[in-house]
Design a protein around this motif. Structure first.
Motif, PDB file in Angstrom:
ATOM      1  N   CYS A 335     -22.568  -7.163  11.054  1.00  0.00           N
ATOM      2  CA  CYS A 335     -22.950  -6.342   8.996  1.00  0.00           C
ATOM      3  C   CYS A 335     -21.890  -7.652   8.628  1.00  0.00           C
ATOM      4  O   CYS A 335     -21.548  -7.082   7.507  1.00  0.00           O
ATOM      5  N   LEU A 336     -21.057  -8.288   9.628  1.00  0.00           N
ATOM      6  CA  LEU A 336     -20.516  -9.249   7.503  1.00  0.00           C
ATOM      7  C   LEU A 336     -21.223 -10.035   7.962  1.00  0.00           C
ATOM      8  O   LEU A 336     -21.914 -10.913   7.934  1.00  0.00           O
ATOM      9  N   ARG A 337     -20.279 -10.749   6.873  1.00  0.00           N
ATOM     10  CA  ARG A 337     -20.556 -12.501   6.630  1.00  0.00           C
ATOM     11  C   ARG A 337     -19.677 -12.957   6.892  1.00  0.00           C
ATOM     12  O   ARG A 337     -19.018 -13.255   8.086  1.00  0.00           O
ATOM     13  N   SER A 338     -20.055 -14.322   6.590  1.00  0.00           N
ATOM     14  CA  SER A 338     -19.642 -15.742   7.307  1.00  0.00           C
ATOM     15  C   SER A 338     -18.945 -16.214   7.414  1.00  0.00           C
ATOM     16  O   SER A 338     -17.753 -16.945   8.391  1.00  0.00           O
ATOM     17  N   ASN A 339     -18.081 -15.200   6.270  1.00  0.00           N
ATOM     18  CA  ASN A 339     -16.003 -16.260   5.882  1.00  0.00           C
ATOM     19  C   ASN A 339     -15.595 -14.773   6.289  1.00  0.00           C
ATOM     20  O   ASN A 339     -14.009 -14.753   6.235  1.00  0.00           O
ATOM     21  N   ASP A 340     -15.702 -13.770   7.041  1.00  0.00           N
ATOM     22  CA  ASP A 340     -15.098 -12.657   7.672  1.00  0.00           C
ATOM     23  C   ASP A 340     -15.266 -13.079   9.029  1.00  0.00           C
ATOM     24  O   ASP A 340     -16.023 -12.953  10.189  1.00  0.00           O
ATOM     25  N   LEU A 341     -13.797 -12.526   9.918  1.00  0.00           N
ATOM     26  CA  LEU A 341     -13.421 -13.015  10.859  1.00  0.00           C
ATOM     27  C   LEU A 341     -13.229 -11.185  11.330  1.00  0.00           C
ATOM     28  O   LEU A 341     -12.555 -10.763  10.502  1.00  0.00           O
ATOM     29  N   PHE A 342     -13.558 -11.124  13.137  1.00  0.00           N
ATOM     30  CA  PHE A 342     -12.940 -10.240  13.725  1.00  0.00           C
ATOM     31  C   PHE A 342     -12.353 -10.827  15.198  1.00  0.00           C
ATOM     32  O   PHE A 342     -12.799 -11.635  16.062  1.00  0.00           O
ATOM     33  N   THR A 343     -11.948  -9.617  15.914  1.00  0.00           N
ATOM     34  CA  THR A 343     -10.904  -9.921  17.260  1.00  0.00           C
ATOM     35  C   THR A 343     -10.861  -8.931  17.444  1.00  0.00           C
ATOM     36  O   THR A 343     -10.811  -7.436  17.161  1.00  0.00           O
ATOM     37  N   ARG A 344     -10.891  -8.933  18.995  1.00  0.00           N
ATOM     38  CA  ARG A 344     -10.930  -7.083  19.934  1.00  0.00           C
ATOM     39  C   ARG A 344      -9.309  -7.296  20.183  1.00  0.00           C
ATOM     40  O   ARG A 344      -8.515  -8.210  21.126  1.00  0.00           O
ATOM     41  N   THR A 345      -8.539  -5.833  19.712  1.00  0.00           N
ATOM     42  CA  THR A 345      -7.507  -6.136  20.150  1.00  0.00           C
ATOM     43  C   THR A 345      -7.117  -5.250  21.469  1.00  0.00           C
ATOM     44  O   THR A 345      -5.165  -5.012  21.218  1.00  0.00           O
ATOM     45  N   SER A 346      -8.118  -3.943  22.067  1.00  0.00           N
ATOM     46  CA  SER A 346      -7.723  -3.623  23.220  1.00  0.00           C
ATOM     47  C   SER A 346      -9.292  -3.466  23.611  1.00  0.00           C
ATOM     48  O   SER A 346     -10.146  -3.053  23.152  1.00  0.00           O
ATOM     49  N   GLU A 347      -9.134  -2.290  24.749  1.00  0.00           N
ATOM     50  CA  GLU A 347     -10.410  -1.872  25.284  1.00  0.00           C
ATOM     51  C   GLU A 347     -12.077  -1.233  24.731  1.00  0.00           C
ATOM     52  O   GLU A 347     -12.439  -1.693  24.452  1.00  0.00           O
ATOM     53  N   THR A 348     -11.078  -0.836  23.710  1.00  0.00           N
ATOM     54  CA  THR A 348     -11.964   0.310  22.468  1.00  0.00           C
ATOM     55  C   THR A 348     -11.820  -0.179  20.422  1.00  0.00           C
ATOM     56  O   THR A 348     -12.116   0.730  20.182  1.00  0.00           O
ATOM     57  N   GLN A 349     -10.651  -0.886  20.509  1.00  0.00           N
ATOM     58  CA  GLN A 349     -10.102  -1.407  19.229  1.00  0.00           C
ATOM     59  C   GLN A 349     -11.058  -2.629  18.919  1.00  0.00           C
ATOM     60  O   GLN A 349     -11.394  -3.916  19.565  1.00  0.00           O
ATOM     61  N   LEU A 350     -11.146  -2.971  17.795  1.00  0.00           N
ATOM     62  CA  LEU A 350     -11.983  -3.922  17.154  1.00  0.00           C
ATOM     63  C   LEU A 350     -10.887  -4.289  15.441  1.00  0.00           C
ATOM     64  O   LEU A 350     -10.978  -3.370  15.256  1.00  0.00           O
ATOM     65  N   LEU A 351     -10.551  -5.459  15.357  1.00  0.00           N
ATOM     66  CA  LEU A 351      -9.685  -5.484  13.979  1.00  0.00           C
ATOM     67  C   LEU A 351      -9.958  -6.875  13.102  1.00  0.00           C
ATOM     68  O   LEU A 351     -11.080  -7.779  13.710  1.00  0.00           O
ATOM     69  N   LEU A 352     -10.756  -6.316  11.955  1.00  0.00           N
ATOM     70  CA  LEU A 352     -12.003  -6.937  10.552  1.00  0.00           C
ATOM     71  C   LEU A 352     -10.477  -7.406  10.006  1.00  0.00           C
ATOM     72  O   LEU A 352      -9.843  -6.866   9.348  1.00  0.00           O
ATOM     73  N   LEU A 353     -10.395  -8.869   9.215  1.00  0.00           N
ATOM     74  CA  LEU A 353     -10.446  -9.095   8.261  1.00  0.00           C
ATOM     75  C   LEU A 353     -11.380  -9.752   7.383  1.00  0.00           C
ATOM     76  O   LEU A 353     -12.891 -10.743   7.907  1.00  0.00           O
ATOM     77  N   VAL A 354     -11.434  -8.872   6.007  1.00  0.00           N
ATOM     78  CA  VAL A 354     -12.765  -9.451   5.249  1.00  0.00           C
ATOM     79  C   VAL A 354     -12.340  -9.972   4.254  1.00  0.00           C
ATOM     80  O   VAL A 354     -11.105  -8.801   3.529  1.00  0.00           O
ATOM     81  N   ASP A 355     -13.174 -11.060   3.565  1.00  0.00           N
ATOM     82  CA  ASP A 355     -13.092 -11.147   2.566  1.00  0.00           C
ATOM     83  C   ASP A 355     -13.097 -10.147   0.803  1.00  0.00           C
ATOM     84  O   ASP A 355     -14.152  -9.738   1.260  1.00  0.00           O
ATOM     85  N   CYS A 356     -12.275  -9.437   0.326  1.00  0.00           N
ATOM     86  CA  CYS A 356     -13.249  -8.090  -0.545  1.00  0.00           C
ATOM     87  C   CYS A 356     -11.965  -7.685  -1.904  1.00  0.00           C
ATOM     88  O   CYS A 356     -11.208  -8.204  -1.655  1.00  0.00           O
ATOM     89  N   GLN A 357     -12.065  -8.344  -3.339  1.00  0.00           N
ATOM     90  CA  GLN A 357     -11.417  -7.715  -4.175  1.00  0.00           C
ATOM     91  C   GLN A 357     -11.058  -7.036  -4.309  1.00  0.00           C
ATOM     92  O   GLN A 357      -9.929  -6.798  -4.533  1.00  0.00           O
ATOM     93  N   THR A 358     -11.783  -5.793  -3.892  1.00  0.00           N
ATOM     94  CA  THR A 358     -10.679  -4.223  -4.450  1.00  0.00           C
ATOM     95  C   THR A 358     -10.813  -3.314  -3.166  1.00  0.00           C
ATOM     96  O   THR A 358     -12.271  -3.598  -1.677  1.00  0.00           O
ATOM     97  N   GLU A 359     -10.373  -2.330  -2.587  1.00  0.00           N
ATOM     98  CA  GLU A 359     -10.952  -1.445  -1.088  1.00  0.00           C
ATOM     99  C   GLU A 359     -12.172  -1.353  -0.811  1.00  0.00           C
ATOM    100  O   GLU A 359     -12.354  -0.533  -0.130  1.00  0.00           O
ATOM    101  N   GLU A 360     -12.671  -0.625  -2.097  1.00  0.00           N
ATOM    102  CA  GLU A 360     -13.824   0.164  -2.732  1.00  0.00           C
ATOM    103  C   GLU A 360     -14.968  -0.749  -1.861  1.00  0.00           C
ATOM    104  O   GLU A 360     -16.030  -0.244  -0.918  1.00  0.00           O
ATOM    105  N   ASN A 361     -14.739  -2.075  -2.073  1.00  0.00           N
ATOM    106  CA  ASN A 361     -15.897  -3.146  -1.437  1.00  0.00           C
ATOM    107  C   ASN A 361     -15.201  -2.990   0.478  1.00  0.00           C
ATOM    108  O   ASN A 361     -16.271  -3.310   1.169  1.00  0.00           O
ATOM    109  N   ALA A 362     -14.322  -3.087   0.746  1.00  0.00           N
ATOM    110  CA  ALA A 362     -14.032  -3.419   2.537  1.00  0.00           C
ATOM    111  C   ALA A 362     -14.797  -1.526   3.309  1.00  0.00           C
ATOM    112  O   ALA A 362     -15.257  -1.183   4.283  1.00  0.00           O
ATOM    113  N   HIS A 363     -14.904  -0.710   2.346  1.00  0.00           N
ATOM    114  CA  HIS A 363     -15.649   0.396   2.780  1.00  0.00           C
ATOM    115  C   HIS A 363     -16.873   0.820   2.161  1.00  0.00           C
ATOM    116  O   HIS A 363     -17.511   1.089   3.728  1.00  0.00           O
TER     117      HIS A 363
END
Length: 397
Positions: A335-363
């Motif tokens: 569901c992400l784009r090629s320039n988006d990163l994500f990692t696993r921070t715990s047994e049940t969590q993922l942390l994403l870093l996404v390139d978006c101009q607005t918070e609405e785009n992140a949503h």
């Protein structure tokens, strides 16, 4: 209201009921905490009065009165907690005192012992089924038991028993993940483990083997030097022979790195799996790129947002989520784009870093992930929660 009382004894002493958590160490005095701990460790049968006196009041001139008064105070203090109000938490029997067996107790060290017994019956090398059980041990063990000066002797004995269970399971799990070539997963688990047991050499050893296996030679050499200095300063001795042998392997492998022409390098850099455009990486690499991209974003007038995804199965038992977590990881990546990163921070969590101009785009990205998540897991009771924050660098650094 749930009738189950979840008791956390590792790394403190807490009781949770219906998502309400009470920190017993902060609420009760040391003597009452000690008494409650003894009852918890004997929750399967009554504790005789003489045994309680031997453990808690060995030098008291009037131990029987001290015991009766402490039991009275503990009952009163427990009844002050909302979810224990009007409940008989401590029962008196002819054989002594016991936590009310009619209440549904879920005690972390009891669950850990059960899990450990399950995986300790098989071969030394874990299989995938045993690995999933081992993860429950990692979730439960959050550090050593709370211990006041008046209870050090008996609690330290129990601390060491469970610490050995945790470390042994961690070693077996590291060996399993290493043979499966799941290096990033192994390093993440070992990194979390050394935060709890910082001077266990075996945990550091497998983390360093992961760095070597992923050809992070420079990071491995730096890790070796820093760790050796810490062991020398804190323990008075350097790392063992096996670490030095691993160090020699790093030097030898690093020297054998072949020179590559530009055409080969360009081909390797562009050789990405387009089926999974989102880039999954280890937490350390994620931190590196986080700082790099945000520094560049200031110059390029870009915005980045952090998205935390939390997955559960609708209960307090997160263990089941791990059954399909690799599938969840692939789902998020797609569901992400090629320039988006994500990692696993715990047994049940993922942390994403996404390139978006607005918070609405992140949503919008979250909505895309959510729609796919619930369409795939519609027959399961899985849930996905999220939070969004604008990514920023610490200006104080």
């Amino acid at each position: 209201m749930s009738e189950t009382y979840y008791v956390k004894t590792f790394g403190g002493l807490e009781i949770t009921n219906d998502n309400v958590t009470v920190n017993i160490v902060e609420l009760f005095g040391k003597q009452l905490v000690n008494l409650l701990q003894v009852l918890l460790f004997h929750s399967e049968k009554p504790v005789q009065k003489d045994e309680l006196i031997d453990i808690l009041w060995p030098e008291s001139k009037n131990p029987s009165s001290a015991l009766k008064f402490s039991i009275f105070r503990l009952r009163s203090e427990l009844n002050e907690i909302d979810f224990f109000k009007d409940k008989e938490v401590i029962v008196t029997t002819r054989k002594g005192y016991i936590l009310n067996p009619n209440l549904d107790w879920n005690i972390d060290f009891v669950e850990l012992q059960k899990a450990y017994n399950q995986i300790n019956e098989g071969a030394e090398l874990l299989d995938e089924k045993e690995f999933k059980i081992a993860r429950k041990i990692f979730r439960l063990y959050q550090g050593r038991f709370y211990a006041s000066p008046s209870q050090l002797h008996w609690i330290l004995q129990k601390q060491e028993v469970f610490r050995q269970m945790y470390v042994k399971t961690m070693m077996r799990t590291s060996c399993y993940l290493y043979t499966q070539k799941r290096y990033d997963e192994m390093m993440l688990m070992n990194y979390q483990a050394v935060l709890i047991e910082p001077f266990n050499e075996g945990l550091h050893y497998y983390y360093m083997k992961g760095l070597v296996a992923t050809r992070n030679y420079r990071e491995a050499l730096k890790y070796y030097d820093e760790l050796n200095d810490i062991f020398l300063s804190e323990l008075g001795t350097g790392l063992s022979k096996r670490f030095k042998q691993l160090y020699d392997i790093i030097i030898a492998d690093h020297a054998k790195e072949e020179n590559k022409d530009m055409e080969t390098i360009m081909r390797e850099l562009s050789n990405r799996d387009q089926q999974n455009p989102g880039c999954f990486c280890s937490s350390e690499i994620f931190k590196y790129f986080y700082e790099l991209l945000l520094k560049m974003s200031v110059r390029n007038e870009q915005n980045y947002y952090l998205i935390m995804l939390q997955f559960s199965d609708g209960t307090l038992d997160y263990e089941k989520v791990g059954v399909d977590f690799d599938r969840v990881k692939r789902l998020v990546s797609s569901c992400l784009r090629s320039n988006d990163l994500f990692t696993r921070t715990s047994e049940t969590q993922l942390l994403l870093l996404v390139d978006c101009q607005t918070e609405e785009n992140a949503h919008l990205i979250i909505q895309r992930i959510s729609n796919k998540f619930y369409s795939i897991f519609r027959k399961k009771n899985y849930r996905m929660n999220y939070s969004v924050h604008k990514a920023e660098l610490d200006r104080n650094r």
